[in-house]
Write a protein that holds these residues in place. Structure first.
Motif, PDB file in Angstrom:
ATOM      1  N   ARG A  43       0.860  -1.364  -0.414  1.00  0.00           N
ATOM      2  CA  ARG A  43      -0.199   0.501  -0.142  1.00  0.00           C
ATOM      3  C   ARG A  43       0.654   1.640   0.184  1.00  0.00           C
ATOM      4  O   ARG A  43       0.315   2.991  -0.913  1.00  0.00           O
ATOM      5  CB  ARG A  43      -1.094  -0.345   1.199  1.00  0.00           C
ATOM      6  N   LEU A  44       1.726   1.364   0.936  1.00  0.00           N
ATOM      7  CA  LEU A  44       3.101   2.000   0.748  1.00  0.00           C
ATOM      8  C   LEU A  44       3.533   2.845  -0.340  1.00  0.00           C
ATOM      9  O   LEU A  44       3.371   3.786  -0.927  1.00  0.00           O
ATOM     10  CB  LEU A  44       4.008   2.488   2.467  1.00  0.00           C
ATOM     11  N   ALA A  45       3.818   1.533  -1.300  1.00  0.00           N
ATOM     12  CA  ALA A  45       4.946   1.582  -2.493  1.00  0.00           C
ATOM     13  C   ALA A  45       3.530   1.936  -3.665  1.00  0.00           C
ATOM     14  O   ALA A  45       4.534   3.291  -4.279  1.00  0.00           O
ATOM     15  CB  ALA A  45       5.261   0.184  -2.705  1.00  0.00           C
ATOM     16  N   ARG A  46       2.705   1.816  -3.153  1.00  0.00           N
ATOM     17  CA  ARG A  46       1.825   2.153  -4.680  1.00  0.00           C
ATOM     18  C   ARG A  46       1.683   3.567  -4.097  1.00  0.00           C
ATOM     19  O   ARG A  46       0.996   4.871  -4.970  1.00  0.00           O
ATOM     20  CB  ARG A  46       0.784   1.806  -4.645  1.00  0.00           C
ATOM     21  N   ARG A  47       1.042   4.013  -2.861  1.00  0.00           N
ATOM     22  CA  ARG A  47       0.987   5.611  -2.838  1.00  0.00           C
ATOM     23  C   ARG A  47       2.365   6.554  -2.962  1.00  0.00           C
ATOM     24  O   ARG A  47       2.267   7.331  -3.466  1.00  0.00           O
ATOM     25  CB  ARG A  47       0.534   5.872  -1.313  1.00  0.00           C
ATOM     26  N   VAL A  48       3.840   6.046  -2.988  1.00  0.00           N
ATOM     27  CA  VAL A  48       4.587   7.162  -2.410  1.00  0.00           C
ATOM     28  C   VAL A  48       4.296   6.526  -4.610  1.00  0.00           C
ATOM     29  O   VAL A  48       5.019   7.880  -5.238  1.00  0.00           O
ATOM     30  CB  VAL A  48       6.177   5.769  -2.153  1.00  0.00           C
ATOM     31  N   ARG A  49       4.620   5.539  -5.315  1.00  0.00           N
ATOM     32  CA  ARG A  49       4.726   5.466  -6.606  1.00  0.00           C
ATOM     33  C   ARG A  49       4.170   6.967  -7.566  1.00  0.00           C
ATOM     34  O   ARG A  49       4.063   7.204  -8.016  1.00  0.00           O
ATOM     35  CB  ARG A  49       4.174   4.176  -7.141  1.00  0.00           C
ATOM     36  N   ASP A  50       2.746   6.368  -6.623  1.00  0.00           N
ATOM     37  CA  ASP A  50       1.340   7.117  -7.004  1.00  0.00           C
ATOM     38  C   ASP A  50       2.578   9.245  -6.869  1.00  0.00           C
ATOM     39  O   ASP A  50       1.577   9.962  -8.349  1.00  0.00           O
ATOM     40  CB  ASP A  50       0.015   7.608  -6.482  1.00  0.00           C
ATOM     41  N   GLY A  51       2.877   9.240  -5.979  1.00  0.00           N
ATOM     42  CA  GLY A  51       3.096  10.800  -5.386  1.00  0.00           C
ATOM     43  C   GLY A  51       4.500  11.126  -5.844  1.00  0.00           C
ATOM     44  O   GLY A  51       4.878  12.265  -6.812  1.00  0.00           O
ATOM     45  N   ASP A  52       5.278  10.077  -6.833  1.00  0.00           N
ATOM     46  CA  ASP A  52       6.730  10.351  -7.470  1.00  0.00           C
ATOM     47  C   ASP A  52       7.056   8.998  -8.037  1.00  0.00           C
ATOM     48  O   ASP A  52       7.656   8.112  -7.947  1.00  0.00           O
ATOM     49  CB  ASP A  52       7.655  10.475  -6.409  1.00  0.00           C
ATOM     50  N   PRO A  53       6.709   9.279  -9.314  1.00  0.00           N
ATOM     51  CA  PRO A  53       7.221   7.909 -10.512  1.00  0.00           C
ATOM     52  C   PRO A  53       8.983   8.252 -10.374  1.00  0.00           C
ATOM     53  O   PRO A  53       9.227   6.486 -10.202  1.00  0.00           O
ATOM     54  CB  PRO A  53       6.728   8.716 -11.882  1.00  0.00           C
ATOM     55  N   TRP A  54       9.386   8.789  -9.964  1.00  0.00           N
ATOM     56  CA  TRP A  54      11.304   8.075  -9.547  1.00  0.00           C
ATOM     57  C   TRP A  54      11.976   7.358  -8.636  1.00  0.00           C
ATOM     58  O   TRP A  54      12.161   6.412  -8.512  1.00  0.00           O
ATOM     59  CB  TRP A  54      11.759  10.046  -9.655  1.00  0.00           C
ATOM     60  N   ALA A  55      10.450   7.370  -7.701  1.00  0.00           N
ATOM     61  CA  ALA A  55      10.568   6.908  -6.420  1.00  0.00           C
ATOM     62  C   ALA A  55      10.340   5.438  -6.975  1.00  0.00           C
ATOM     63  O   ALA A  55      10.790   4.708  -6.230  1.00  0.00           O
ATOM     64  CB  ALA A  55       9.641   7.730  -5.096  1.00  0.00           C
ATOM     65  N   ALA A  56       9.644   4.949  -7.918  1.00  0.00           N
ATOM     66  CA  ALA A  56       9.255   4.118  -8.274  1.00  0.00           C
ATOM     67  C   ALA A  56      10.369   2.875  -8.868  1.00  0.00           C
ATOM     68  O   ALA A  56      10.143   1.687  -9.069  1.00  0.00           O
ATOM     69  CB  ALA A  56       7.596   4.140  -9.908  1.00  0.00           C
ATOM     70  N   GLU A  57      11.501   3.969  -9.735  1.00  0.00           N
ATOM     71  CA  GLU A  57      11.987   3.209  -9.789  1.00  0.00           C
ATOM     72  C   GLU A  57      13.247   3.071  -8.767  1.00  0.00           C
ATOM     73  O   GLU A  57      14.143   1.807  -8.892  1.00  0.00           O
ATOM     74  CB  GLU A  57      13.132   4.455 -11.105  1.00  0.00           C
ATOM     75  N   ALA A  58      13.332   3.276  -7.676  1.00  0.00           N
ATOM     76  CA  ALA A  58      13.873   3.061  -6.847  1.00  0.00           C
ATOM     77  C   ALA A  58      13.221   1.915  -6.183  1.00  0.00           C
ATOM     78  O   ALA A  58      13.978   0.588  -5.155  1.00  0.00           O
ATOM     79  CB  ALA A  58      14.377   3.998  -5.216  1.00  0.00           C
ATOM     80  N   ILE A  59      12.040   1.553  -6.079  1.00  0.00           N
ATOM     81  CA  ILE A  59      11.339   0.714  -5.909  1.00  0.00           C
ATOM     82  C   ILE A  59      11.727  -0.395  -6.079  1.00  0.00           C
ATOM     83  O   ILE A  59      11.466  -1.459  -5.909  1.00  0.00           O
ATOM     84  CB  ILE A  59       9.499   0.962  -5.126  1.00  0.00           C
ATOM     85  N   ASP A  60      11.514  -0.014  -7.142  1.00  0.00           N
ATOM     86  CA  ASP A  60      11.632  -1.612  -8.738  1.00  0.00           C
ATOM     87  C   ASP A  60      13.317  -1.687  -8.339  1.00  0.00           C
ATOM     88  O   ASP A  60      13.191  -3.192  -8.343  1.00  0.00           O
ATOM     89  CB  ASP A  60      11.806  -0.712 -10.217  1.00  0.00           C
ATOM     90  N   ASP A  61      14.521  -1.567  -8.509  1.00  0.00           N
ATOM     91  CA  ASP A  61      15.372  -1.529  -8.084  1.00  0.00           C
ATOM     92  C   ASP A  61      15.045  -2.648  -6.151  1.00  0.00           C
ATOM     93  O   ASP A  61      16.069  -3.499  -6.060  1.00  0.00           O
ATOM     94  CB  ASP A  61      16.321   0.015  -6.897  1.00  0.00           C
ATOM     95  N   VAL A  62      14.566  -1.988  -5.525  1.00  0.00           N
ATOM     96  CA  VAL A  62      14.751  -3.415  -4.018  1.00  0.00           C
ATOM     97  C   VAL A  62      14.073  -4.572  -4.888  1.00  0.00           C
ATOM     98  O   VAL A  62      13.679  -5.348  -3.855  1.00  0.00           O
ATOM     99  CB  VAL A  62      13.909  -1.845  -2.846  1.00  0.00           C
ATOM    100  N   VAL A  63      12.927  -4.580  -5.503  1.00  0.00           N
ATOM    101  CA  VAL A  63      11.798  -5.231  -5.823  1.00  0.00           C
ATOM    102  C   VAL A  63      13.223  -6.700  -6.363  1.00  0.00           C
ATOM    103  O   VAL A  63      13.188  -7.469  -6.674  1.00  0.00           O
ATOM    104  CB  VAL A  63      10.497  -4.705  -6.825  1.00  0.00           C
ATOM    105  N   ALA A  64      13.830  -6.262  -7.713  1.00  0.00           N
ATOM    106  CA  ALA A  64      14.780  -6.195  -8.998  1.00  0.00           C
ATOM    107  C   ALA A  64      15.470  -7.227  -6.935  1.00  0.00           C
ATOM    108  O   ALA A  64      16.183  -8.851  -8.086  1.00  0.00           O
ATOM    109  CB  ALA A  64      15.887  -5.916  -9.304  1.00  0.00           C
ATOM    110  N   ASP A  65      16.467  -6.952  -6.001  1.00  0.00           N
ATOM    111  CA  ASP A  65      17.143  -7.674  -5.534  1.00  0.00           C
ATOM    112  C   ASP A  65      16.386  -6.710  -3.974  1.00  0.00           C
ATOM    113  O   ASP A  65      17.365  -6.158  -3.072  1.00  0.00           O
ATOM    114  CB  ASP A  65      18.689  -7.108  -5.465  1.00  0.00           C
ATOM    115  N   PRO A  66      15.444  -7.835  -3.261  1.00  0.00           N
ATOM    116  CA  PRO A  66      15.816  -7.031  -2.215  1.00  0.00           C
ATOM    117  C   PRO A  66      16.492  -7.169  -0.623  1.00  0.00           C
ATOM    118  O   PRO A  66      16.045  -6.292   0.338  1.00  0.00           O
ATOM    119  CB  PRO A  66      14.240  -8.247  -2.033  1.00  0.00           C
TER     120      PRO A  66
END
Length: 115
Positions: A43-66
């Motif tokens: 839920r937090l990741a989705r809200r952050v992504r909606d507020g800042d697409p650049w943060a979505a890239e940083a989240i994707d990096d965590v998803v790729a290698d948690p």
């Protein structure tokens, strides 16, 4: 809570969601569910992504290698910047993190895997 401290509180939940869900973190499929800390992280990741697409890239990096601590640090930095520049998003994330911590109390450290 200041933006840096807030981002430090949010990132562990996102990491738990990344560990639990992987690429399915962004899925809209109703069959993809997450409970507890992973659900709040999603839920937090989705809200952050909606507020800042650049943060979505940083989240994707965590998803790729948690397990990548550098990716966690990059997400904390990016999220801190985002929360500093958006009082509205800061308020929304602050409210969500209070709910998350109350309903999914977990102690996070770099030495343990939250469940």
């Amino acid at each position: 809570m200041d933006p840096i401290a807030l981002s430090a509180s949010v990132v562990p939940f996102i990491v738990v969601a990344a560990r639990s869900l992987g690429e399915r973190l962004w899925s809209r499929d109703p069959d993809v569910t997450a409970r507890g800390a992973a659900g709040w992280g999603r839920r937090l990741a989705r809200r952050v992504r909606d507020g800042d697409p650049w943060a979505a890239e940083a989240i994707d990096d965590v998803v790729a290698d948690p397990e990548n601590e550098a990716a966690h640090a990059a997400l904390r930095r990016r999220l801190g910047e985002t929360l500093s520049s958006s009082p509205e998003l800061h308020a929304e994330i602050s409210a969500l993190i209070v709910q998350a911590q109350a309903s999914a109390p977990t102690t996070f450290s770099s030495f343990e895997r939250p469940t």
